[in-house]
Design an enzyme around this catalytic site. Structure first.
Site, PDB file in Angstrom:
ATOM      1  N   LYS A   1       8.646  -2.248   5.355  1.00  0.00           N
ATOM      2  CA  LYS A   1       8.417  -1.593   6.650  1.00  0.00           C
ATOM      3  C   LYS A   1       7.049  -1.984   7.205  1.00  0.00           C
ATOM      4  O   LYS A   1       6.924  -2.329   8.385  1.00  0.00           O
ATOM      5  CB  LYS A   1       8.486  -0.053   6.509  1.00  0.00           C
ATOM      6  CG  LYS A   1       9.839   0.457   6.037  1.00  0.00           C
ATOM      7  CD  LYS A   1       9.899   1.983   6.025  1.00  0.00           C
ATOM      8  CE  LYS A   1       9.008   2.648   5.001  1.00  0.00           C
ATOM      9  NZ  LYS A   1       9.393   2.389   3.592  1.00  0.00           N
TER      10      LYS A   1
ATOM     11  N   ARG B   1      11.057  11.163   7.398  1.00  0.00           N
ATOM     12  CA  ARG B   1      11.575  10.740   6.107  1.00  0.00           C
ATOM     13  C   ARG B   1      12.582  11.733   5.536  1.00  0.00           C
ATOM     14  O   ARG B   1      13.068  11.525   4.430  1.00  0.00           O
ATOM     15  CB  ARG B   1      10.403  10.641   5.130  1.00  0.00           C
ATOM     16  CG  ARG B   1      10.132   9.239   4.586  1.00  0.00           C
ATOM     17  CD  ARG B   1       8.903   9.337   3.710  1.00  0.00           C
ATOM     18  NE  ARG B   1       8.733   8.215   2.846  1.00  0.00           N
ATOM     19  CZ  ARG B   1       7.805   7.272   3.029  1.00  0.00           C
ATOM     20  NH1 ARG B   1       7.025   7.296   4.084  1.00  0.00           N
ATOM     21  NH2 ARG B   1       7.671   6.310   2.154  1.00  0.00           N
TER      22      ARG B   1
ATOM     23  N   ARG C   1       2.193  -5.900  -5.155  1.00  0.00           N
ATOM     24  CA  ARG C   1       1.592  -5.641  -3.834  1.00  0.00           C
ATOM     25  C   ARG C   1       0.116  -5.265  -3.949  1.00  0.00           C
ATOM     26  O   ARG C   1      -0.265  -4.425  -4.748  1.00  0.00           O
ATOM     27  CB  ARG C   1       2.366  -4.508  -3.156  1.00  0.00           C
ATOM     28  CG  ARG C   1       1.706  -3.966  -1.907  1.00  0.00           C
ATOM     29  CD  ARG C   1       2.691  -3.286  -1.010  1.00  0.00           C
ATOM     30  NE  ARG C   1       3.142  -1.993  -1.504  1.00  0.00           N
ATOM     31  CZ  ARG C   1       4.051  -1.248  -0.885  1.00  0.00           C
ATOM     32  NH1 ARG C   1       4.612  -1.668   0.225  1.00  0.00           N
ATOM     33  NH2 ARG C   1       4.410  -0.094  -1.386  1.00  0.00           N
TER      34      ARG C   1
ATOM     35  N   ARG D   1      -2.392   0.203  -4.508  1.00  0.00           N
ATOM     36  CA  ARG D   1      -2.121   1.590  -4.160  1.00  0.00           C
ATOM     37  C   ARG D   1      -1.863   2.354  -5.453  1.00  0.00           C
ATOM     38  O   ARG D   1      -1.140   1.867  -6.320  1.00  0.00           O
ATOM     39  CB  ARG D   1      -0.867   1.660  -3.286  1.00  0.00           C
ATOM     40  CG  ARG D   1      -1.151   1.483  -1.821  1.00  0.00           C
ATOM     41  CD  ARG D   1       0.111   1.440  -1.025  1.00  0.00           C
ATOM     42  NE  ARG D   1       1.041   2.538  -1.277  1.00  0.00           N
ATOM     43  CZ  ARG D   1       2.048   2.847  -0.482  1.00  0.00           C
ATOM     44  NH1 ARG D   1       2.262   2.154   0.610  1.00  0.00           N
ATOM     45  NH2 ARG D   1       2.865   3.832  -0.771  1.00  0.00           N
TER      46      ARG D   1
ATOM     47  N   ARG E   1       9.618   7.697  -6.383  1.00  0.00           N
ATOM     48  CA  ARG E   1       9.666   7.458  -4.928  1.00  0.00           C
ATOM     49  C   ARG E   1      11.069   7.013  -4.509  1.00  0.00           C
ATOM     50  O   ARG E   1      11.575   7.405  -3.459  1.00  0.00           O
ATOM     51  CB  ARG E   1       8.633   6.389  -4.531  1.00  0.00           C
ATOM     52  CG  ARG E   1       7.206   6.922  -4.585  1.00  0.00           C
ATOM     53  CD  ARG E   1       6.190   5.804  -4.597  1.00  0.00           C
ATOM     54  NE  ARG E   1       6.132   5.054  -3.366  1.00  0.00           N
ATOM     55  CZ  ARG E   1       5.613   3.824  -3.270  1.00  0.00           C
ATOM     56  NH1 ARG E   1       5.131   3.221  -4.348  1.00  0.00           N
ATOM     57  NH2 ARG E   1       5.583   3.216  -2.115  1.00  0.00           N
TER      58      ARG E   1
HETATM   59  P1  AMP Z   1       4.343   5.091   2.219  1.00  0.00           P
HETATM   60  O1  AMP Z   1       3.010   4.502   2.436  1.00  0.00           O
HETATM   61  O2  AMP Z   1       5.176   5.149   3.468  1.00  0.00           O
HETATM   62  O3  AMP Z   1       5.087   4.457   1.075  1.00  0.00           O
HETATM   63  O4  AMP Z   1       4.093   6.621   1.790  1.00  0.00           O
HETATM   64  C1  AMP Z   1       3.386   6.926   0.589  1.00  0.00           C
HETATM   65  C2  AMP Z   1       3.661   8.355   0.167  1.00  0.00           C
HETATM   66  O5  AMP Z   1       3.204   9.275   1.166  1.00  0.00           O
HETATM   67  C3  AMP Z   1       5.129   8.700  -0.025  1.00  0.00           C
HETATM   68  O6  AMP Z   1       5.599   8.314  -1.315  1.00  0.00           O
HETATM   69  C4  AMP Z   1       5.091  10.217   0.145  1.00  0.00           C
HETATM   70  O7  AMP Z   1       4.573  10.837  -1.013  1.00  0.00           O
HETATM   71  C5  AMP Z   1       4.072  10.403   1.256  1.00  0.00           C
HETATM   72  N1  AMP Z   1       4.716  10.360   2.593  1.00  0.00           N
HETATM   73  C6  AMP Z   1       4.605   9.361   3.518  1.00  0.00           C
HETATM   74  N2  AMP Z   1       5.303   9.651   4.632  1.00  0.00           N
HETATM   75  C7  AMP Z   1       5.865  10.881   4.414  1.00  0.00           C
HETATM   76  C8  AMP Z   1       6.731  11.716   5.176  1.00  0.00           C
HETATM   77  N3  AMP Z   1       7.166  11.363   6.402  1.00  0.00           N
HETATM   78  N4  AMP Z   1       7.127  12.889   4.630  1.00  0.00           N
HETATM   79  C9  AMP Z   1       6.700  13.261   3.412  1.00  0.00           C
HETATM   80  N5  AMP Z   1       5.896  12.524   2.632  1.00  0.00           N
HETATM   81  C10 AMP Z   1       5.491  11.332   3.112  1.00  0.00           C
END
Ligand code: AMP
Length: 231
Positions: free
Chosen positions: A13, A87, A126, A159, A170
């Site tokens: 993404k 999400r 990554r 990360r 996840r």
């Molecule tokens: P990402 O960078 O999109 O992979 O997000 C990293 C982490 O942030 C995810 O694994 C969740 O723990 C949290 N997170 C990100 N976006 C959301 C969302 N829309 N709702 C809930 N938790 C989120």
């Protein structure tokens, strides 16, 4: 342009949003970055987010709506791209409500459909330039200088949630809570199909970001034929 990019963790993404951002005059709102910003400022939400993210779980819908609603509505008439928000079904309904109130519902939802066997390897390889969100992959998109961001030369980092254990959680959160959004948006798009201004849903399959990118661009151009590429 009011667009959402959906997909499992590691589906690319961030990579696709960065390409759209480089090519078109759009703004991007990234759910994970909004949370990482709270974490780095050690706000009360950030302290909670740190724990939740380490467990590979999702933040409660109420907190996400509190953080994101204003940002999204604040876009007004500007073109925007959402990545990583909504999400859950609760967030999707909340977002539809707040955008509906200002008469500016989403117009394109693109789901990145990448086979599960390729994404774990991607996430483990990554590296990220935290200030900008630029991502690199040691196998197919390495930085020019090892460990350094191509543009700023600043150090890259891992990360904390890109490890085998957290990734499994996840992925589980994704299947349980996020995957149903495909059906949610697909069914809403069929009900408005052919009416011009409504929502279009596209599912884009591919094993790599290079394979998906031309499909995404085609979908964007078809939905927004007037959109001009940057000079
Ligand atoms: P990402 O960078 O999109 O992979 O997000 C990293 C982490 O942030 C995810 O694994 C969740 O723990 C949290 N997170 C990100 N976006 C959301 C969302 N829309 N709702 C809930 N938790 C989120």
């Amino acid at each position: 342009m009011r667009m959402l990019i959906l997909g499992s963790p590691g589906a690319g993404k961030g990579t696709q949003s960065a390409r759209l951002l480089a090519k078109y005059d759009v703004e991007v709102i990234v759910g994970g970055n909004v949370l990482r910003d709270e974490v780095s400022r050690a706000t009360p939400i950030g302290l909670k987010a740190k724990e939740v993210m380490t467990r590979g779980e999702l933040m409660p819908d109420s907190i996400m709506m509190e953080l994101m609603s204003q940002k999204v509505v604040g876009m007004g008439g500007r073109h925007f791209l959402l990545d990583g928000f909504p999400r859950t079904l609760g967030q999707a309904e909340g977002l539809d409500r707040v955008l509906g109130e200002v008469g500016k519902g989403l117009t394109l939802v693109a789901n990145l459909d990448v086979p599960e066997e390729v994404i774990l390897g991607r996430v483990l390889d990554r590296w990220v330039h935290m200030p900008s969100g630029r991502t690199y992959n040691l196998s197919y998109n390495p930085p020019k200088e090892a460990g350094q961001d191509d543009i700023t030369g600043e150090p890259l980092s891992k990360r904390p949630d890109d490890n085998v254990e957290t990734f499994a959680a996840r992925l589980q959160s994704y299947h349980a809570q996020t995957e149903p959004l495909r059906e949610y948006f697909d069914s809403r798009s069929s009900s408005t199909r052919g009416k011009g201004g409504g929502l279009t849903f596209v599912n884009l399959e591919g094993r790599t970001s290079d394979e998906i990118w031309p499909k995404l661009e085609r979908a964007v151009r078809r939905r927004y034929p007037w959109l001009q590429a940057k000079a």
